[in-house]
Structures are given as structure tokens and as C-alpha cells.
Design an enzyme around this catalytic site. Structure first.
Site, short mmCIF file in Angstrom:
data_model
loop_
_atom_site.label_atom_id
_atom_site.label_comp_id
_atom_site.label_asym_id
_atom_site.label_seq_id
_atom_site.Cartn_x
_atom_site.Cartn_y
_atom_site.Cartn_z
N ARG A 110 0.86 -0.76 0.42
CA ARG A 110 0.22 -0.28 0.21
C ARG A 110 1.00 1.68 0.00
O ARG A 110 0.44 2.01 -0.75
CB ARG A 110 -1.35 -0.16 1.38
CG ARG A 110 -2.35 -0.93 0.75
CD ARG A 110 -3.35 -1.11 1.49
NE ARG A 110 -4.14 -2.03 1.63
CZ ARG A 110 -4.95 -1.88 2.84
NH1 ARG A 110 -5.21 -1.81 3.82
NH2 ARG A 110 -6.43 -2.19 1.91
N LYS A 155 -18.57 -15.72 4.06
CA LYS A 155 -19.95 -15.19 4.68
C LYS A 155 -20.51 -14.60 3.21
O LYS A 155 -20.27 -13.69 2.40
CB LYS A 155 -19.91 -13.65 5.65
CG LYS A 155 -20.14 -14.80 6.89
CD LYS A 155 -19.11 -12.94 7.71
CE LYS A 155 -21.00 -12.95 8.72
NZ LYS A 155 -20.54 -12.58 9.53
N GLY A 190 -9.00 -8.36 0.64
CA GLY A 190 -7.48 -8.76 1.30
C GLY A 190 -6.75 -9.99 1.16
O GLY A 190 -6.22 -10.66 1.07
N GLY A 217 -13.12 -4.38 0.63
CA GLY A 217 -14.96 -3.39 1.02
C GLY A 217 -14.67 -2.56 -0.33
O GLY A 217 -15.72 -2.59 -0.60
P1 ADP Z 1 -11.73 -11.35 1.28
O1 ADP Z 1 -10.60 -11.02 2.07
O2 ADP Z 1 -10.44 -11.62 -0.14
O3 ADP Z 1 -12.46 -10.28 0.66
P2 ADP Z 1 -13.02 -12.91 2.86
O4 ADP Z 1 -12.96 -12.04 3.70
O5 ADP Z 1 -14.73 -12.73 2.23
O6 ADP Z 1 -12.31 -12.28 1.81
O7 ADP Z 1 -13.38 -14.47 3.40
C1 ADP Z 1 -11.66 -15.14 3.64
C2 ADP Z 1 -12.09 -16.61 4.72
O8 ADP Z 1 -13.09 -16.88 3.98
C3 ADP Z 1 -11.06 -16.89 4.36
O9 ADP Z 1 -9.88 -16.38 6.23
C4 ADP Z 1 -11.29 -18.00 4.23
O10 ADP Z 1 -10.49 -19.37 5.43
C5 ADP Z 1 -12.47 -18.49 4.64
N1 ADP Z 1 -13.13 -19.33 4.20
C6 ADP Z 1 -13.06 -19.62 2.82
N2 ADP Z 1 -13.85 -21.01 2.45
C7 ADP Z 1 -13.89 -21.25 3.54
C8 ADP Z 1 -15.15 -22.73 4.04
N3 ADP Z 1 -15.43 -23.35 3.29
N4 ADP Z 1 -15.51 -22.89 5.30
C9 ADP Z 1 -14.68 -21.72 6.34
N5 ADP Z 1 -14.41 -20.62 6.26
C10 ADP Z 1 -13.89 -20.37 4.88
MG MG Z 2 -10.98 -11.23 4.12
#
Ligand code: ADP
Ligand code: MG
Length: 394
Positions: A37, A198, A351, A374
Site C-alpha cells: 500500500r 460470508k 485482502g 470493501g
Molecule cells: P476477502 O478478504 O478476499 O474479501 P473474505 O474475507 O470474504 O475474503 O473470506 C476469506 C475467508 O474465508 C478466509 O479466512 C477463509 O479461510 C474463509 N473460507 C473460505 N472458504 C471457507 C469454508 N469453506 N469454510 C470456512 N471458511 C472459509
Molecule cells: Mg477478508
């Protein structure tokens, strides 16, 4: 881009307040562990110093909750920035009032200083008008280069723009151009891949993307809610039971719109998310009752890879599994490599997803890696970003 940038205004000799996103990870000794960053802000800083501006940088770091907390002081960031710029960047111990005012008075054209963490003041996140005026009082011009916080209406991202001529920096411009092009006029077929933990975080994105993409792939923990909506048992997998109806509605909407919506056909399951787990790959619908789906299986990777082969634009947010643990990383890393090998415009945001792409060693083969998780999601949802809206129109 429809907003003015630093190219469109005169900055020579002026005091330029630049909101950057220096919210970088620090290790236990307070050293910057990933300076991406900071590096991303260099083009803006170098341009402004080259034009003879006095550059006053401001950022947040971590979550100090509106109080001074030395753990989140900007000193390590100033140190790393000084190394990268090859000149001394002084850290100023406050971000409003007498202390910065005196420091700024002493600045020469081309100097760079970094103010203290703006979230040491609770007024920042409240977008307090008086506080925004105090920030504005330090400068002649405001530049927003903090795409990562552009979805927040805070004093240093939105409020201050009311009281100074406000324009975008180069990073902000680059992010908006990439994302804007993607939504307005994507080369087709256009595919999106969503994953992560989520559904509730990303439901609005699914909904908006259904109106734009040809293919939508859903993996990760998020997929479970959709698999459940199709009547599959998902055992102890992460599931948002209150979102199953919503997921069913989205599946129907995809069908009605002719969007090819793909879900995993097999998953890597284990009794628990543990680094020493002994997982099994099973077809969806055959997850043992006490087990959980923690990654997509090989057949799913093949299915997803096959559908991406002809894609000309791909956007990806959210890992396919718990990639932080070796037994459940394969699906996410495979998808990262698939994207890297495509003859397509590829965009990765979020992230965790960005860190997975780096872990796979393919970051250099992705067209655009967004610095804002976000913010990029809200943009893809079709929302206006307050930190962008507040800038001067072209
Ligand atoms: P980003 O940061 O790229 O936006 P998120 O924060 O939404 O992504 O999601 C990342 C998290 O989702 C990771 O910590 C990962 O471990 C979790 N994750 C992915 N698949 C699963 C799963 N099947 N069950 C539980 N957690 C999961
Ligand atoms: Mg995340």
C-alpha cells in the site's frame, strides 16, 4: 474518469493534503510486513513533489478506536516510506492543530511529511464537521488517493473535501478506471468468481453481478448456503441458515437471466478446520454429518476452469476454501493459477484473495490487483463511494 485528478490542478508551491491508505500490516516489533500500500502511493507522491508541492500525507492505521495508542503510531510507516522515496519523511506527532501547523510552515517545496494516525481522533470516523475543517485548515488542496477507504464517509476521506478543492490521486484514478471499465463495458464472456466466508457480506454483489456477468462461480464457505438451498446436506459446514431462502432466490434469478451459475460439485471435507486434518474429497451432498466442507475438490476446479477458458473478463473476490491451512489450500491456489493463465482481463480484490494470489506466486500475471477489499466490493455492488463522490467533477 469523471473526476478531476492531480493532473488537472496547479499544485506548485501549494500545501497539498493527501489522504493515503497506509493501513499496512505490522509485526510484533512494529515493522511493516507488507509495504504494497505504501508503494502504490508512490506515483502520486513523486508527481506532487516533482511539481513543487508541499506534500502532507495522512492515513489511518489499524483500529485505535478514537484514542492515542502507540501501537498504531505512524512511525514505522514513515520509516519505510523514507526508504522507498530515498528522502527523509518526517512523522508529525498530531494530525490537526498547532503541531502540524508549525511543521508545515517550515516545509520547502518538494518536502513530504506524514501526519499521525487520523483515527487517534474519534471525530474521524464520525465525519465530524469541525474536525474536517481543522484538517482542511492545514492545506490549500486535498487529494484522495486512499481507494481502500473510499467506501467510508469519514472526515479525512469525505468531510475535508467540502472545505478544499478536492481531486483524485493516481492510485484512486487507476482503481476507478479498472473497476469502471469492468462494469461498464467488459469484454465478454464476463465471469465473476465469489468465495470467502460470508454470504451476508457479498449478497449485494451477487445480486448486482447477476445483471452483468455471463458466468457466476460461487465457491468457498459461501457456496454452502447455496448448496443447502438446492437441498444438499452440508453437515457441520459453515452455513448461514437465515440466508438459504435468499440464496434460492438468487439461483432462480440467475436462471431467469440466463446466467451460468456454477457451484462446487465436490468438496474437501474434514471433521474440523485444523492444519493437521486428514481430509477426504466427497461429492457435494455426501458430506459426513459431523464433517465440514473446507475447500472445493478437483472436479470443481476442473468444472470452474473449463467454464473460465473462453472468458475475456474475470473478476475474483473470496477464496475457495480455508487456504490459510495447507490441507485446504489447493482449490484456491488452483483457481489463482487458472486466472493467471487466461487470455483475459483479470481483476482480483479482497485482502485474503490477494494474499492467496501472492501465495500462488501469480500476482504478476493478474491484470489488476485492487488495493481495496470493501471498496472494490461496494463498487461492484453498484454503490457510490463517498470518498469519490466528494471530489471535483471534471
Ligand atoms: P476477502 O478478504 O478476499 O474479501 P473474505 O474475507 O470474504 O475474503 O473470506 C476469506 C475467508 O474465508 C478466509 O479466512 C477463509 O479461510 C474463509 N473460507 C473460505 N472458504 C471457507 C469454508 N469453506 N469454510 C470456512 N471458511 C472459509
Ligand atoms: Mg477478508
Amino acid at each position: 474518469m469523471a473526476k478531476k485528478t492531480i493532473r488537472d490542478i496547479e499544485v506548485a508551491g501549494k500545501r497539498v493534503l493527501v489522504r493515503v491508505d497506509f493501513n499496512v500490516p505490522l509485526d510484533k516489533n512494529g515493522k511493516v510486513t507488507d509495504d504494497t500500500r505504501i508503494r502504490e502511493a508512490l506515483p502520486t507522491i513523486r508527481y506532487l513533489t516533482g511539481q513543487g508541492a508541499k506534500v502532507i500525507l495522512i492515513s489511518h492505521l489499524g483500529r485505535p478506536k478514537g484514542r492515542v495508542d502507540d501501537k498504531y503510531a505512524m512511525d514505522p510507516v514513515a520509516a519505510r516510506l523514507s526508504e522507498l522515496l530515498g528522502t527523509q519523511v518526517k512523522k508529525i506527532d498530531d494530525c490537526v492543530g498547532e503541531v502540524p501547523r508549525e511543521a508545515i510552515e517550515k516545509m520547502q517545496q518538494g518536502d513530504v511529511i506524514l501526519l499521525e494516525n487520523v483515527r487517534f481522533y474519534q471525530e474521524e470516523e464520525k465525519n465530524d464537521e469541525k474536525f474536517a475543517r481543522r484538517l482542511a485548515a492545514l492545506a490549500d488542496v486535498f487529494v484522495n488517493d486512499a481507494f481502500g477507504t473510499a467506501h467510508r464517509a469519514h472526515a479525512s476521506t469525505e468531510g475535508v473535501a467540502e472545505f478544499l478543492p478536492a481531486v483524485a490521486g493516481f492510485l484512486m484514478e487507476k482503481e476507478l478506471n479498472h473497476l469502471g471499465k469492468l462494469l461498464e463495458n467488459p469484454a465478454r464472456p464476463f465471469a465473476a468468481i465469489l468465495g470467502g466466508a460470508k454470504v451476508s457480506d457479498k449478497i449485494a454483489v451477487v445480486s448486482n453481478l447477476l445483471g452483468k456477468v455471463d458466468t457466476l462461480i460461487i465457491g468457498g464457505g459461501m457456496a454452502n448456503t447455496f448448496l443447502r438451498a438446492q437441498g444438499n446436506d452440508v453437515g457441520k459446514s459453515l452455513l448461514e441458515a437465515d440466508k438459504v431462502d435468499l440464496a434460492r432466490g438468487l439461483l432462480n434469478e440467475a436462471r431467469a437471466k440466463g446466467v451460468n451459475l456454477l457451484l462446487p460439485v465436490d468438496v474437501v471435507a474434514a471433521p474440523a478446520a485444523a492444519p493437521d486434518a486428514q481430509p477426504k474429497t466427497v461429492p457435494v451432498g455426501q458430506i459426513p454429518a459431523e464433517w465440514m466442507a473446507l475447500d472445493i475438490g478437483e472436479k470443481s476446479v476442473d468444472l470452474f476452469a473449463g467454464s473460465l477458458k473462453r472468458a475475456k473478463t474475470v473478476v475474483w473476490n473470496g477464496p475457495m476454501g480455508v487456504f490459510e491451512m495447507a490441507p485446504f489450500a489447493a482449490g484456491t491456489l488452483a483457481i489463482a493459477r487458472v486466472l493467471a493463465g487466461l487470455d483475459a482481463t483479470t481483476l482480483v480484490g479482497g485482502g485474503d484473495t490477494v494474499s492467496a494470489v501472492k501465495q500462488a506466486g501469480v500476482a504478476g500475471r493478474i491484470t489488476h490487483i485492487s488495493t481495496g477489499g470493501g471498496a472494490s466490493l461496494e463498487f461492484l455492488e453498484g454503490k457510490q463511494l463517498p470518498g469519490v463522490e466528494s471530489l471535483l467533477d471534471k
